[in-house]
Design a protein around this motif. Structure first.
Motif, PDB file in Angstrom:
ATOM      1  N   ILE A 198      35.352  32.971  28.766  1.00  0.00           N
ATOM      2  CA  ILE A 198      34.261  32.004  28.589  1.00  0.00           C
ATOM      3  C   ILE A 198      34.799  30.684  28.066  1.00  0.00           C
ATOM      4  CG2 ILE A 198      32.131  31.526  27.317  1.00  0.00           C
ATOM      5  CD1 ILE A 198      31.573  34.535  27.341  1.00  0.00           C
ATOM      6  N   SER A 199      35.810  30.759  27.192  1.00  0.00           N
ATOM      7  CA  SER A 199      36.397  29.553  26.605  1.00  0.00           C
ATOM      8  C   SER A 199      37.721  29.171  27.265  1.00  0.00           C
ATOM      9  CB  SER A 199      36.600  29.749  25.096  1.00  0.00           C
ATOM     10  OG  SER A 199      37.332  30.934  24.831  1.00  0.00           O
ATOM     11  N   ASN A 200      38.000  29.783  28.440  1.00  0.00           N
ATOM     12  CA  ASN A 200      39.235  29.500  29.181  1.00  0.00           C
ATOM     13  C   ASN A 200      40.491  29.741  28.350  1.00  0.00           C
ATOM     14  OD1 ASN A 200      38.275  28.825  31.763  1.00  0.00           O
ATOM     15  ND2 ASN A 200      37.703  26.783  31.063  1.00  0.00           N
ATOM     16  N   GLU A 201      40.472  30.813  27.587  1.00  0.00           N
ATOM     17  CA  GLU A 201      41.627  31.188  26.781  1.00  0.00           C
ATOM     18  C   GLU A 201      42.207  32.502  27.285  1.00  0.00           C
ATOM     19  OE1 GLU A 201      40.133  31.415  22.837  1.00  0.00           O
ATOM     20  OE2 GLU A 201      40.004  29.235  22.568  1.00  0.00           O
ATOM     21  N   VAL A 202      43.449  32.764  26.898  1.00  0.00           N
ATOM     22  CA  VAL A 202      44.125  34.004  27.263  1.00  0.00           C
ATOM     23  C   VAL A 202      44.311  34.844  26.002  1.00  0.00           C
ATOM     24  CG1 VAL A 202      46.246  35.021  28.196  1.00  0.00           C
ATOM     25  CG2 VAL A 202      45.326  32.919  29.190  1.00  0.00           C
ATOM     26  N   ASN A 211      54.607  42.880  34.503  1.00  0.00           N
ATOM     27  CA  ASN A 211      55.623  42.742  35.546  1.00  0.00           C
ATOM     28  C   ASN A 211      54.975  42.998  36.903  1.00  0.00           C
ATOM     29  OD1 ASN A 211      55.801  45.691  36.146  1.00  0.00           O
ATOM     30  ND2 ASN A 211      56.671  45.793  34.078  1.00  0.00           N
ATOM     31  N   LYS A 212      55.770  43.016  37.950  1.00  0.00           N
ATOM     32  CA  LYS A 212      55.213  43.139  39.301  1.00  0.00           C
ATOM     33  C   LYS A 212      54.522  44.471  39.558  1.00  0.00           C
ATOM     34  CE  LYS A 212      59.601  44.630  41.422  1.00  0.00           C
ATOM     35  NZ  LYS A 212      60.617  44.285  42.445  1.00  0.00           N
ATOM     36  N   LYS A 213      54.812  45.477  38.735  1.00  0.00           N
ATOM     37  CA  LYS A 213      54.176  46.782  38.908  1.00  0.00           C
ATOM     38  C   LYS A 213      52.897  46.930  38.083  1.00  0.00           C
ATOM     39  CE  LYS A 213      58.458  49.307  39.946  1.00  0.00           C
ATOM     40  NZ  LYS A 213      59.331  50.442  39.547  1.00  0.00           N
ATOM     41  N   PHE A 231      47.174  34.046  34.383  1.00  0.00           N
ATOM     42  CA  PHE A 231      48.228  34.311  33.401  1.00  0.00           C
ATOM     43  C   PHE A 231      49.062  35.513  33.835  1.00  0.00           C
ATOM     44  CE2 PHE A 231      49.351  36.970  29.692  1.00  0.00           C
ATOM     45  CZ  PHE A 231      50.256  36.136  29.041  1.00  0.00           C
ATOM     46  N   CYS A 232      48.395  36.589  34.222  1.00  0.00           N
ATOM     47  CA  CYS A 232      49.106  37.796  34.654  1.00  0.00           C
ATOM     48  C   CYS A 232      49.910  37.534  35.931  1.00  0.00           C
ATOM     49  CB  CYS A 232      48.121  38.936  34.882  1.00  0.00           C
ATOM     50  SG  CYS A 232      47.268  39.472  33.377  1.00  0.00           S
ATOM     51  N   ILE A 240      45.806  41.859  40.860  1.00  0.00           N
ATOM     52  CA  ILE A 240      44.929  41.309  39.832  1.00  0.00           C
ATOM     53  C   ILE A 240      43.483  41.359  40.328  1.00  0.00           C
ATOM     54  CG2 ILE A 240      46.672  39.862  38.731  1.00  0.00           C
ATOM     55  CD1 ILE A 240      45.592  37.493  40.362  1.00  0.00           C
ATOM     56  N   TYR A 241      42.573  41.711  39.442  1.00  0.00           N
ATOM     57  CA  TYR A 241      41.176  41.914  39.822  1.00  0.00           C
ATOM     58  C   TYR A 241      40.248  41.310  38.773  1.00  0.00           C
ATOM     59  CZ  TYR A 241      43.349  45.342  42.904  1.00  0.00           C
ATOM     60  OH  TYR A 241      44.151  45.950  43.842  1.00  0.00           O
ATOM     61  N   SER A 242      39.074  40.889  39.233  1.00  0.00           N
ATOM     62  CA  SER A 242      38.057  40.380  38.316  1.00  0.00           C
ATOM     63  C   SER A 242      36.927  41.388  38.196  1.00  0.00           C
ATOM     64  CB  SER A 242      37.504  39.042  38.820  1.00  0.00           C
ATOM     65  OG  SER A 242      36.534  39.251  39.839  1.00  0.00           O
ATOM     66  N   GLY A 243      36.007  41.109  37.280  1.00  0.00           N
ATOM     67  CA  GLY A 243      34.918  42.039  36.998  1.00  0.00           C
ATOM     68  C   GLY A 243      33.785  42.032  37.998  1.00  0.00           C
TER      69      GLY A 243
END
Length: 275
Positions: A198-202, A211-213, A231-232, A240-243
Motif C-alpha cells: 500500500i505504501s510501495n515499500e518492501v 534466488n532463481k528457484k 524486488f524478488c 512471482i505471483y500477486s494476490g
C-alpha cells in the motif's frame, strides 16, 4: 421488513471499498451461469458497520463478503461459524439462510491454497516463509498446515510472530523466526502477507534468501507487478505471483457456499485480464 431487492443480492463490505474487484468477479460468475443475481460493493461506516450489514440482510440481501477492516469484528452477527473461521479468527463470507440465521465462514485460506495449487507452486513438506503476522497471515496459515507445509513466520515485531505461531502450533509444523535469522535459511515459497504494498515499500527481508528457484507470492495486488514482486524478480526469482489469484479463488469458494456451483477459474482469469 419489506424486501427492497427484487433479485437475489450479494455485496462486499469494506472501508475503503472503491478499489475492490469482487463485484467484477462475482457478476461474471452470475453471467457465466445465467443467474439473475447481482453483487454490489458497500462502504460501511467504521463505527456502525454491524448495523449496515444487518440492514442489508434485513432488506433481502442473501450473502456478503467482508473485507478490511471488519473481518475480525463481525462474529457477533453470526448464529453459526465454520471451523476454519473460528480457527483463523476472521470472517470474510456471510450467508443468510431462509430461517434468518447467518453463517460466518472464511474462504481466504482455502482460496489462497487453491490458487497455489492452480499454479502448481506448492507441495507437501514445502518450506514456506510468511512475512507478516496480521489478519492476512492469520487467514491462510491453517489450510497450509493442514495441507502439509512447514511454515516459518517472521514479522518486524517478532513478538507478534511468536504469538501467532503459538496459536497454530497444534495444527502442524510452524515456528517463528526473527528477520535477522533469515539469512541462513532457504525457502521453497516466500509469501508477503504484510500491507507494505500500500505504501510501495518492501518488507525488511535479506535479499540472499531469494534466488532463481524461489517462488514468491505477494498477497497484495494491483494493476501491475507489486513492489515486492519486482524486488524478488531483481534478485533472480523467476516465478512471482500477486494476490489477484487468491481473490478469484476465495470468491469462487464464497460463490460455491451461496449457490452450490464452483465457477470456472480459467474463464474468470481470462475475463479479468481483459479488463
Amino acid at each position: 421488513m419489506v424486501n427492497l431487492y427484487k433479485n437475489k443480492f450479494y455485496a462486499v463490505f469494506g472501508n475503503p471499498i472503491n478499489h475492490s474487484k469482487s463485484p467484477d468477479i462475482h457478476n461474471f460468475f452470475y453471467k457465466l451461469y445465467s443467474l439473475d443475481y447481482k453483487y454490489i460493493k458497500i462502504c460501511a461506516s467504521k463505527n456502525f458497520f454491524l448495523k449496515d450489514i444487518l440492514s442489508f440482510f434485513n432488506k433481502g440481501g442473501k450473502g456478503a463478503n467482508i473485507t478490511l477492516p471488519f473481518k475480525e469484528k463481525i462474529f457477533s452477527l453470526c448464529n453459526e461459524i465454520t471451523k476454519r473461521a473460528q480457527i483463523s479468527g476472521s470472517i470474510n463470507t456471510l450467508k443468510k439462510f431462509d430461517n434468518g440465521n447467518i453463517l460466518g465462514d472464511n474462504t481466504d485460506g482455502i482460496g489462497f491454497l487453491s490458487d497455489l495449487l492452480f499454479h502448481n507452486i506448492v507441495k507437501k513438506k514445502f518450506n514456506l516463509l510468511i512475512i507478516g503476522a496480521g489478519g492476512a497471515a492469520k487467514g491462510v496459515i491453517y489450510p497450509l498446515l493442514q495441507f502439509g507445509c512447514n511454515i516459518f513466520l517472521t514479522n518486524r515485531t517478532f513478538e507478534r510472530a511468536k504469538i501467532l505461531s503459538n496459536k497454530f502450533k497444534n495444527f502442524g509444523n510452524i515456528e517463528s523466526i526473527t528477520l535477522r535469522n533469515l539469512s541462513n535459511m532457504r525457502f521453497n515459497l516466500i509469501i508477503n502477507a504484510t500491507s507494505s504494498g500500500i505504501s510501495n515499500e518492501v518488507p525488511l527481508i535479506p535479499c540472499n534468501i531469494i534466488n532463481k528457484k524461489t517462488i514468491c507470492y505477494d498477497m497484495f495486488y494491483g494493476d501491475k507487478n507489486t513492489v515486492f514482486m519486482n524486488f524478488c524478480k531483481s534478485y533472480g526469482a523467476k516465478k512471482i505471483y500477486s494476490g489477484i489469484g487468491m481473490l478469484i479463488h476465495q470468491a469462487a469458494h464464497s460463490f460455491f457456499l451461496w449457490n452450490n456451483i464452483f465457477p470456472d477459474i480459467k474463464k474468470t482469469v481470462n475475463f479479468l485480464s481483459k479488463k
